[in-house]
Design an enzyme around this catalytic site. Structure first.
Site, PDB file in Angstrom:
ATOM      1  N   PHE A 145     -10.701  -5.052  11.939  1.00 22.33           N
ATOM      2  CA  PHE A 145     -11.533  -4.577  10.677  1.00 22.33           C
ATOM      3  C   PHE A 145     -10.881  -5.195   9.553  1.00 22.33           C
ATOM      4  O   PHE A 145     -11.322  -4.964   8.292  1.00 22.33           O
ATOM      5  CB  PHE A 145     -12.007  -3.230  10.416  1.00 22.33           C
ATOM      6  CG  PHE A 145     -11.072  -2.044  10.231  1.00 22.33           C
ATOM      7  CD1 PHE A 145     -10.552  -1.843   8.873  1.00 22.33           C
ATOM      8  CD2 PHE A 145     -10.009  -1.705  11.063  1.00 22.33           C
ATOM      9  CE1 PHE A 145      -9.575  -0.932   8.548  1.00 22.33           C
ATOM     10  CE2 PHE A 145      -8.996  -0.857  10.960  1.00 22.33           C
ATOM     11  CZ  PHE A 145      -8.788  -0.544   9.495  1.00 22.33           C
ATOM     12  N   TYR A 164       0.741  -1.132   0.013  1.00 22.86           N
ATOM     13  CA  TYR A 164      -0.161   0.099   0.153  1.00 22.86           C
ATOM     14  C   TYR A 164       0.706   1.324  -0.116  1.00 22.86           C
ATOM     15  O   TYR A 164       0.088   2.378  -0.040  1.00 22.86           O
ATOM     16  CB  TYR A 164      -1.016  -0.024   1.089  1.00 22.86           C
ATOM     17  CG  TYR A 164      -1.994  -1.073   0.873  1.00 22.86           C
ATOM     18  CD1 TYR A 164      -3.199  -0.740   0.303  1.00 22.86           C
ATOM     19  CD2 TYR A 164      -1.836  -2.306   1.475  1.00 22.86           C
ATOM     20  CE1 TYR A 164      -3.927  -1.934   0.117  1.00 22.86           C
ATOM     21  CE2 TYR A 164      -2.825  -3.290   1.455  1.00 22.86           C
ATOM     22  CZ  TYR A 164      -3.978  -3.076   0.640  1.00 22.86           C
ATOM     23  OH  TYR A 164      -4.988  -4.091   0.547  1.00 22.86           O
TER      24      TYR A 164
END
Length: 416
Positions: free
Chosen positions: A416, A130
């Site tokens: 999450f 990322y």
């Protein structure tokens, strides 16, 4: 910005409810193809925000996924800031190197900007992915495996005044969530719990216990009020020398040092065990200062929350700074070019302003470095030492490094 995939056969679109099962199956396949329990699957369906989720489709086949949750993230100063919790990102192995991931990241960041959210955050299955999209590693956590037969705790005064009792995890869920909610403003990187998310921390399918017990819970009480809790499992083990079971900590929070110490002392002293495993703990976790021998605690550090400044000016204005700072950044951001250019940040413990300027730059860096330093857990000075920040005005690096710091380590305990 465009959202074209290099393969014209692939179509990128917002997730429809009727497509969720196929979309989620493609995600599971990308992560190895192991089926989840029906309880876990249904919970993730209930938590999915369909209008903030994307799917890449090649004909009738789903070949890519990316979602976002509507989080509020604590930043230095204790303020909760809207942040897109990027999640469920996958690309089918058959569709690698076709621009699918870049297309989804491009569309998603454009959407986050349109929603008016200054931040995007994620936890990465592979941290190398990322950075090219402007995410910086902003928090770290520690994993530990403690030899409790050799390590003891030195606890603070008042620990013996804390009452501990076992409770069914579901029976004390509301009280434990109230403890968690009181902790959220105290530490950068924590996420306010949205309705329904509390169920995630009670998931306990037998297939994922690895031979350990069902989830157990002990609460800490003072004057009849729950002031802390720990959820954990015990994995029994025996050999010819006797018992050597393992305690596996799932989650724990406490409102004060005595309650914190009482819970950790309990974990260290559980009968028939000699190993305590705790993963994803904060870098400055207090019990690490209580141990008699940290070398026998098997401490390992790994990356946790990756932060992306989507609206650079709004993000830097949303937090406070622990020392006065007045610095001009020259920022490179090829993926979100609206952030590129020079910005003057002026701030202190009371607030900040950040706006575009034509003044000469004091520091030169990319948006990735600002994301890494944003929560105060990564020093701009350390990034400069790695060659990732360039100081133009002498003294600007020290000023900004101190100002961006946090007196408490940022930490993300929310999955999450």
């Amino acid at each position: 910005m465009g959202t074209d995939v290099t393969d014209p056969a692939v179509d990128l679109r917002v997730l429809r409810r009727d497509d969720w099962d196929q979309w989620y199956d493609s995600l599971l396949l990308a992560f190895g193809g192991v089926a989840e329990s029906s309880e876990e699957r249904e919970l993730w369906r209930a938590l999915t925000e369909f209008d903030r989720s994307l799917g890449a489709w090649d004909g009738d086949a789903c070949v890519g996924s990316a979602g976002a949750f509507s989080f509020r993230l604590t930043v230095p100063g204790g303020v909760p800031v809207p942040a897109a919790g990027v999640t469920m990102v996958s690309v089918a192995a058959t569709h690698r190197r076709r621009g699918v991931l870049t297309s989804m990241m491009r569309r998603q960041l454009d959407d986050v900007r349109a929603w008016g959210w200054p931040l995007a955050v994620l936890t990465a299955s592979e941290p190398a992915i990322y950075g090219r999209f402007g995410y910086g590693v902003a928090t770290h956590h520690v994993n530990t495996e403690v030899d409790t037969s050799r390590v003891r705790l030195s606890v603070p005064p008042g620990t013996d005044d804390v009452r501990l009792r076992y409770a069914a995890p579901a029976d004390v869920l509301d009280a434990c969530e109230a403890v968690y909610a009181r902790k959220v403003p105290e530490r950068p990187g924590m996420v306010e719990r949205l309705p329904g998310w509390e169920r995630l921390f009670l998931l306990d399918p037998e297939s994922e216990r690895g031979g350990a017990s069902p989830l157990q819970c002990v609460v800490a009480e003072r004057d009849g009020e729950i002031v802390g809790y720990v959820r954990f499992r015990v994995k029994p083990a025996w050999d010819t020398n006797g018992p050597h079971g393992k305690v596996e900590v799932s989650s724990t929070e406490a409102l004060d040092p005595a309650a914190h110490a009482a819970l950790w002392r309990f974990l260290f002293d559980i009968d028939l065990t000699s190993t305590l495993v705790a993963r994803g703990r904060p870098m400055d976790d207090a019990w690490l200062q209580m141990v008699s021998d940290v070398r026998r605690c098997g401490v390992r550090v790994r990356d946790a929350l990756h932060v992306r400044l989507v609206d650079l000016g709004a993000a830097l204005e949303a937090r406070t700074y622990q020392a006065p700072v007045d610095v001009v950044f020259e920022v490179e951001d090829a993926f979100c070019p609206w952030n590129a250019g020079r910005w003057r940040l002026s701030g202190d413990t009371k607030g900040a302003s950040c706006s575009r300027t034509t003044d000469v730059a004091d520091l030169v860096l990319s948006v990735r470095e600002l994301g890494a330093a944003y929560l105060g857990g990564v020093s701009l000075g350390s990034l400069a030492a790695a060659g990732r920040v360039r100081e133009v005005r002498p003294g600007a690096l020290a000023e900004a490094s101190v100002g961006f710091g946090s007196w408490v380590a940022p930490w993300l305990p929310h999955m999450f």
